[in-house]
Write a protein that holds these residues in place. Structure first.
Motif, PDB file in Angstrom:
ATOM      1  N   GLU A 193       0.831  -1.216   0.000  1.00 41.29           N
ATOM      2  CA  GLU A 193       0.000   0.000   0.000  1.00 41.29           C
ATOM      3  C   GLU A 193       0.859   1.256   0.000  1.00 41.29           C
ATOM      4  O   GLU A 193       0.657   2.166  -0.781  1.00 41.29           O
ATOM      5  N   GLN A 194       1.838   1.285   0.924  1.00 42.23           N
ATOM      6  CA  GLN A 194       2.539   2.538   1.196  1.00 42.23           C
ATOM      7  C   GLN A 194       3.586   2.880   0.143  1.00 42.23           C
ATOM      8  O   GLN A 194       3.833   4.051  -0.132  1.00 42.23           O
ATOM      9  N   VAL A 195       4.213   1.883  -0.418  1.00 39.30           N
ATOM     10  CA  VAL A 195       5.278   2.154  -1.380  1.00 39.30           C
ATOM     11  C   VAL A 195       4.805   1.903  -2.815  1.00 39.30           C
ATOM     12  O   VAL A 195       4.781   2.807  -3.637  1.00 39.30           O
ATOM     13  N   PHE A 196       4.420   0.674  -3.107  1.00 42.50           N
ATOM     14  CA  PHE A 196       4.165   0.338  -4.508  1.00 42.50           C
ATOM     15  C   PHE A 196       2.897   0.996  -5.038  1.00 42.50           C
ATOM     16  O   PHE A 196       2.909   1.613  -6.099  1.00 42.50           O
ATOM     17  N   GLN A 197       1.795   0.874  -4.277  1.00 45.29           N
ATOM     18  CA  GLN A 197       0.561   1.491  -4.765  1.00 45.29           C
ATOM     19  C   GLN A 197       0.740   3.001  -4.899  1.00 45.29           C
ATOM     20  O   GLN A 197       0.232   3.608  -5.834  1.00 45.29           O
ATOM     21  N   ARG A 198       1.462   3.603  -3.964  1.00 49.43           N
ATOM     22  CA  ARG A 198       1.632   5.055  -4.008  1.00 49.43           C
ATOM     23  C   ARG A 198       2.455   5.477  -5.220  1.00 49.43           C
ATOM     24  O   ARG A 198       2.120   6.434  -5.916  1.00 49.43           O
ATOM     25  N   SER A 199       3.560   4.750  -5.462  1.00 46.16           N
ATOM     26  CA  SER A 199       4.432   5.140  -6.571  1.00 46.16           C
ATOM     27  C   SER A 199       3.817   4.884  -7.935  1.00 46.16           C
ATOM     28  O   SER A 199       3.988   5.675  -8.849  1.00 46.16           O
ATOM     29  N   TYR A 200       3.166   3.729  -8.071  1.00 44.15           N
ATOM     30  CA  TYR A 200       2.792   3.312  -9.421  1.00 44.15           C
ATOM     31  C   TYR A 200       1.562   4.024  -9.957  1.00 44.15           C
ATOM     32  O   TYR A 200       1.164   3.815 -11.092  1.00 44.15           O
ATOM     33  N   GLY A 201       0.934   4.877  -9.125  1.00 49.49           N
ATOM     34  CA  GLY A 201      -0.144   5.691  -9.665  1.00 49.49           C
ATOM     35  C   GLY A 201      -1.506   5.288  -9.152  1.00 49.49           C
ATOM     36  O   GLY A 201      -1.656   4.278  -8.476  1.00 49.49           O
ATOM     37  N   PRO A 202      -2.487   6.126  -9.490  1.00 49.61           N
ATOM     38  CA  PRO A 202      -3.816   6.010  -8.893  1.00 49.61           C
ATOM     39  C   PRO A 202      -4.498   4.677  -9.203  1.00 49.61           C
ATOM     40  O   PRO A 202      -5.158   4.118  -8.335  1.00 49.61           O
ATOM     41  N   SER A 203      -4.351   4.170 -10.411  1.00 54.75           N
ATOM     42  CA  SER A 203      -5.033   2.905 -10.719  1.00 54.75           C
ATOM     43  C   SER A 203      -4.366   1.778  -9.944  1.00 54.75           C
ATOM     44  O   SER A 203      -5.027   0.859  -9.480  1.00 54.75           O
ATOM     45  N   GLY A 204      -3.063   1.900  -9.763  1.00 55.26           N
ATOM     46  CA  GLY A 204      -2.368   0.964  -8.885  1.00 55.26           C
ATOM     47  C   GLY A 204      -2.189  -0.403  -9.486  1.00 55.26           C
ATOM     48  O   GLY A 204      -2.670  -0.716 -10.573  1.00 55.26           O
ATOM     49  N   VAL A 205      -1.472  -1.217  -8.729  1.00 58.58           N
ATOM     50  CA  VAL A 205      -1.219  -2.579  -9.183  1.00 58.58           C
ATOM     51  C   VAL A 205      -2.362  -3.465  -8.705  1.00 58.58           C
ATOM     52  O   VAL A 205      -3.114  -3.129  -7.811  1.00 58.58           O
ATOM     53  N   SER A 206      -2.448  -4.618  -9.341  1.00 60.74           N
ATOM     54  CA  SER A 206      -3.505  -5.566  -9.019  1.00 60.74           C
ATOM     55  C   SER A 206      -3.414  -6.015  -7.567  1.00 60.74           C
ATOM     56  O   SER A 206      -2.341  -6.252  -7.042  1.00 60.74           O
ATOM     57  N   ARG A 207      -4.567  -6.169  -6.913  1.00 61.92           N
ATOM     58  CA  ARG A 207      -4.596  -6.726  -5.563  1.00 61.92           C
ATOM     59  C   ARG A 207      -4.813  -8.232  -5.593  1.00 61.92           C
ATOM     60  O   ARG A 207      -4.837  -8.883  -4.568  1.00 61.92           O
ATOM     61  N   ASP A 208      -5.034  -8.782  -6.784  1.00 58.32           N
ATOM     62  CA  ASP A 208      -5.090 -10.236  -6.913  1.00 58.32           C
ATOM     63  C   ASP A 208      -3.706 -10.729  -7.324  1.00 58.32           C
ATOM     64  O   ASP A 208      -2.790  -9.930  -7.550  1.00 58.32           O
ATOM     65  N   ASP A 209      -3.561 -12.060  -7.422  1.00 59.64           N
ATOM     66  CA  ASP A 209      -2.235 -12.611  -7.717  1.00 59.64           C
ATOM     67  C   ASP A 209      -1.833 -12.416  -9.172  1.00 59.64           C
ATOM     68  O   ASP A 209      -0.667 -12.522  -9.517  1.00 59.64           O
ATOM     69  N   SER A 210      -2.797 -12.179 -10.032  1.00 54.87           N
ATOM     70  CA  SER A 210      -2.507 -11.878 -11.433  1.00 54.87           C
ATOM     71  C   SER A 210      -3.182 -10.564 -11.787  1.00 54.87           C
ATOM     72  O   SER A 210      -4.219 -10.231 -11.225  1.00 54.87           O
ATOM     73  N   ALA A 211      -2.582  -9.838 -12.712  1.00 52.29           N
ATOM     74  CA  ALA A 211      -3.251  -8.662 -13.264  1.00 52.29           C
ATOM     75  C   ALA A 211      -3.987  -9.094 -14.520  1.00 52.29           C
ATOM     76  O   ALA A 211      -3.532  -9.989 -15.238  1.00 52.29           O
ATOM     77  N   ILE A 212      -5.118  -8.471 -14.771  1.00 53.58           N
ATOM     78  CA  ILE A 212      -5.871  -8.765 -15.992  1.00 53.58           C
ATOM     79  C   ILE A 212      -5.654  -7.609 -16.956  1.00 53.58           C
ATOM     80  O   ILE A 212      -5.800  -6.443 -16.582  1.00 53.58           O
ATOM     81  N   ILE A 213      -5.283  -7.930 -18.173  1.00 53.52           N
ATOM     82  CA  ILE A 213      -5.007  -6.886 -19.140  1.00 53.52           C
ATOM     83  C   ILE A 213      -5.740  -7.178 -20.425  1.00 53.52           C
ATOM     84  O   ILE A 213      -5.968  -8.328 -20.779  1.00 53.52           O
TER      85      ILE A 213
END
Lengths: 332, 332
Positions: free
Chosen positions: A20-40
């Motif tokens: 939450e504090q480092v990766f979600q903050r840095s990578y931007g508002p949409s953020g990284v997936s909270r599941d084990d895979s990202a869907i693209i």
């Protein structure tokens, strides 16, 4: 100063707080997936997939850092496949005790470089190794993109093709090496680390007849040109005087005993292009931010297959061999 | 015995020889891409992308090794997205001095596990870190697959859903820990590391109304169920007596002070399924090679949101919290 603990990699409360504090903050508002895979979502057609582990030391160096390197290096590998980079995944191995503020600086740098390259970091992983089981931080970045121009390959160079390099050679390897050994206090040699999205997409959009693209990283253009000559079963000849090398990089190589042609670059591309399109390609590259010093350095010949020659200013031709030995370790 | 040298990661002759002799040989006749990116064809639609760094110690343990783990772990993460795993990329960070025959054993194991999971390893990377800058070998595996069933997510559990685990819990974490500490000479506790392709694809093909899938790795089912409860804003209740834990694993946890519910698994899946399909799902899972000991362990409740309770055999309910602290480091 807050530091990385083993618990940050243990899969519980502390790991989620770090995400939450480092990766979600840095990578931007949409953020990284909270599941084990990202869907693209990517349109149909061929995809390019590439992965690279980054173990550079030091992790901050003149002109860049491991975060910018981990994004640009992987983006550039996708571009070599004629692909438009779309998404990245980033896996971190952190040494216990690593400063949290350094991690924040690195993820901020990754986000900035990703924005510049127009890609999103969509998923990741964090592991923590005990002290001395890893060195500071290693990042493995994997990239996925949609192929815009099928058929680009190191195996696709043809006799008669021209060879362009998009700028001066050796900057990255020498900058990292000098920083690591504390050989120079000044920043007069800076890494060229940069995503080359603009250069490659503009070449493809202009329908330039590019046959092969490769970024001359480890092993420099000596390795890259030898790989292409072997894969394509052609000879390559370059003119030494046309290959751009900054005087300060040439001087450092001279003193330290390196061949600038075997030193890593992280913001350069070797472009193998049909002769009829060579001048147009050179003009497009020079019009791009990271291509102003591009040069046409040589050509592809039919034989002897697998050999690379370098013509000196005196007219002689020396064999430019595939580099061997340790070269510069931990340069990327 | 041949060992990894710094030159194996330097981008020259030695690196290409290593790629030919180890990686190309292990990964099969089609081999990995000789360009910087692999080109893959996937039908249109959504894709799942996942990445994991594996730093397990020791690298060989009862029931598996880092290679099998690096393939199965990433395959299982793709499956949690309702995706059919298609291709993998594998990036190695090797410590200088690492035995080549160990690397060969690991890549052979990766190839076997990939064949079992019906995925191909299509591209990779090799870096070498000097002695004591890394520990033996780290592998980052990234997976790509085509989503067969959109919408599966830790955020998609609904009140009334049933919770299935596909087999006994805690085997992997305890097996690795005992091997690392040399606590037992025998192999009586073995890691469960396995790709769960058969279980998940059969559930999806049978159109079972699955809402969420997650493999309970680091932090065990305690972390997994807490994550799902938080993401879905639901409560979860499980019955302790229904959760399968092998007696020898329970005994080891008792002695060592671990909660088996917080210990990592690498061949298990938590399946959150609509109540109406729960028994059918259980039958399908139990019919699969790695699902014979599956159990229905609990259900999803509307409130209190984000909480996980564990009902004991005496009828009391204890809070099953998100694990904190170091747990078991370097377990995956």
């Amino acid at each position: 100063m807050k530091r990385i603990l083993l618990s940050h990699g243990a899969g519980g409360q502390e790991m989620f707080a770090l995400i939450e504090q480092v990766f979600q903050r840095s990578y931007g508002p949409s953020g990284v997936s909270r599941d084990d895979s990202a869907i693209i979502e990517l349109a149909g057609g061929n995809l390019a997939l590439t992965t690279d582990a980054y173990v550079v030391s030091p992790i901050f160096f003149p002109g860049g850092d491991i975060g910018r390197l981990a994004v640009a290096g992987t983006v550039n590998d996708l571009l070599t496949a004629g692909a438009r980079p779309a998404v990245l995944a980033a896996a971190f191995i952190l040494e216990e005790g690593f400063p949290l503020e350094s991690l924040q600086a690195i993820t901020d740098s990754m986000h900035q470089t990703a924005a510049e390259a127009e890609v999103n970091i969509v998923t990741g992983d964090t592991k923590v190794a005990p002290r001395r089981a890893a060195d500071a931080v290693f990042i493995t970045t994997t990239g996925l993109g949609a192929v815009l121009r099928p058929g680009l390959s190191g195996a696709a160079a043809k006799p008669g093709d021209k060879i362009i390099v998009t700028g001066s050679l050796g900057d990255h390897g020498i900058a990292v090496m000098l920083a690591r050994e504390n050989l120079l206090g000044s920043d007069n040699i800076r890494s060229d680390v940069a995503p080359l999205t603009e250069i490659v997409l503009r070449l493809l959009e202009a329908e330039v007849e590019v046959h092969a693209l490769r970024d001359p990283t480890r092993g420099g253009i000596a390795a890259t040109l030898n790989e292409i000559a072997r894969q394509s079963q052609v000879a390559i000849e370059i003119e030494e005087s046309r290959v751009p090398v900054r005087p300060e990089v040439a001087a450092a190589c001279e003193v330290l005993g390196f061949d600038p042609f075997a030193v890593a670059n992280e913001g350069k591309m070797v472009v193998i292009v049909a002769a009829s399109d060579a001048n147009r390609a050179l003009g497009i590259v020079r019009d791009c931010r990271y291509g102003r010093e591009a040069q046409l350095i040589g050509e592809v010949l039919p034989a002897p297959a697998g050999r690379v020659h370098c013509r000196t200013p005196y007219g002689a031709a020396r064999l430019l061999e595939m580099p061997t030995g340790e070269l510069l370790p931990r340069i990327c």
